[in-house]
Design an enzyme around this catalytic site. Sequence first.
Site, mmCIF file in Angstrom:
data_model
loop_
_atom_site.group_PDB
_atom_site.id
_atom_site.type_symbol
_atom_site.label_atom_id
_atom_site.label_comp_id
_atom_site.label_asym_id
_atom_site.label_seq_id
_atom_site.Cartn_x
_atom_site.Cartn_y
_atom_site.Cartn_z
ATOM 1 N N ASP A 101 -14.166 42.340 -57.459
ATOM 2 C CA ASP A 101 -15.411 42.541 -57.156
ATOM 3 C C ASP A 101 -15.490 42.734 -55.686
ATOM 4 O OD1 ASP A 101 -18.378 42.835 -57.278
ATOM 5 O OD2 ASP A 101 -18.373 40.487 -56.586
ATOM 6 N N SER A 102 -16.726 42.943 -54.978
ATOM 7 C CA SER A 102 -16.567 43.434 -53.583
ATOM 8 C C SER A 102 -16.892 41.656 -53.123
ATOM 9 C CB SER A 102 -18.036 43.929 -53.164
ATOM 10 O OG SER A 102 -19.220 43.356 -54.037
ATOM 11 N N CYS A 120 -17.574 44.701 -60.299
ATOM 12 C CA CYS A 120 -18.800 45.024 -59.292
ATOM 13 C C CYS A 120 -19.379 46.311 -60.015
ATOM 14 C CB CYS A 120 -17.778 45.574 -57.810
ATOM 15 S SG CYS A 120 -19.027 46.054 -56.837
ATOM 16 N N GLU A 139 -27.199 34.759 -52.519
ATOM 17 C CA GLU A 139 -26.039 33.940 -52.029
ATOM 18 C C GLU A 139 -26.556 33.099 -51.091
ATOM 19 O OE1 GLU A 139 -23.222 36.290 -50.275
ATOM 20 O OE2 GLU A 139 -22.782 37.494 -52.036
ATOM 21 N N CYS A 152 -26.253 44.701 -61.288
ATOM 22 C CA CYS A 152 -25.467 43.974 -60.428
ATOM 23 C C CYS A 152 -25.103 42.559 -60.687
ATOM 24 C CB CYS A 152 -26.700 43.817 -59.168
ATOM 25 S SG CYS A 152 -26.019 43.239 -57.581
ATOM 26 N N HIS A 178 -25.082 40.196 -59.326
ATOM 27 C CA HIS A 178 -25.936 38.843 -58.646
ATOM 28 C C HIS A 178 -27.061 38.177 -59.512
ATOM 29 C CE1 HIS A 178 -23.345 39.539 -55.320
ATOM 30 N NE2 HIS A 178 -23.875 38.349 -54.620
HETATM 31 N N1 DGL Z 1 -21.012 43.129 -56.521
HETATM 32 C C1 DGL Z 1 -22.262 44.154 -56.119
HETATM 33 C C2 DGL Z 1 -22.608 44.862 -57.318
HETATM 34 O O1 DGL Z 1 -22.730 44.563 -58.601
HETATM 35 C C3 DGL Z 1 -23.519 43.486 -55.418
HETATM 36 C C4 DGL Z 1 -22.966 43.098 -53.963
HETATM 37 C C5 DGL Z 1 -22.583 44.318 -53.159
HETATM 38 O O2 DGL Z 1 -23.572 45.050 -52.634
HETATM 39 O O3 DGL Z 1 -21.417 44.138 -52.818
HETATM 40 O O4 DGL Z 1 -23.119 45.996 -57.343
#
Ligand code: DGL
Length: 295
Positions: A15-16, A78, A163, A195, A197
């Site tokens: 993931d990012s 991600c 976050e 997403c 989050h």
């Molecule tokens: N992990 C990213 C997503 O699911 C969210 C956080 C980011 O913007 O990197 O798109």
Amino acid sequence: MAPQPGYDRPIGIFDSGLGGLTVLRALHRRLPCEDLVYFGDTARVPYGTKGARTVVDFARQDAGLLISLGVKLVIVACNTASAFALDNLRESLPVPVLGVIEPGVETALRATRGGPVGVIGTPGTIGSGRYQEGLVHGVADLPGIATERIVTGECPLLVPLVEAGWEDHPATDLVLDTYLEPLRAAGVDTLILGCTHYPLLKSQIAAHMGPQAALVDSAEALAGAAERLLAELGLRRRDGLDEGGLPDGRLEYHLSDIPWKFAEIGARFLGRPITDVRTVSLEEMEAAGHLPPKG
Ligand code: DGL
């Protein structure tokens, strides 16, 4: 299918940042005896506001790192990386690759009752049009839906609010109200949380959308898809056992940075404290991006 060579190797998830821990959590719940190796690109998060080329470059490095750790399957947790880089990774990686978009689309197409379908995500995910394409084309045995039935919403502010641990803060309530109003007004009967989050805001989103909207958690949808794919390929760790149970799988974490409040944020996404973390330098990441030729 009979166990295939490599069934006992770990599953890699990237993931990012730390948001993909919601996916790791869902996977661990569904496949408790699998070893899971997580990479979070915490030094370069967010991906959701970056351009396609950068996201593809980063995703190749993230996946390359997992390949160097000997994984049997790469999971792109991600949404933004799934949107931009999945095809590229499928063409270049020596192991199967699963992203969050297809399972999310499939779950949504099964859930919708003929009304509008909503998708919320980062500007990158929504701008890529991948969820929309998936919903229009359909998946497996499910026919797609008309473009007019799709309602999308970019929700970039939700990532930093989650976050910060502000799930129940009045500011988040106001932001959710503003973002979700058009989807609520359109009367969506199914909403994809596109997403990493958003699963942490599930109850708040449900309260804003009302009871008629079924929420699709892409982390849960992906865990189900991973289980089916591993079984099809003979790569489930359990397939290698004659009988009896296996102990819980090992969870291992690699991050490109240890952010402030990392332990607190990570535990919130994962539902338990994070231990056994290794940091990966950006030089190591760049080297990992030189993927060996497939085959
Ligand atoms: N992990 C990213 C997503 O699911 C969210 C956080 C980011 O913007 O990197 O798109």
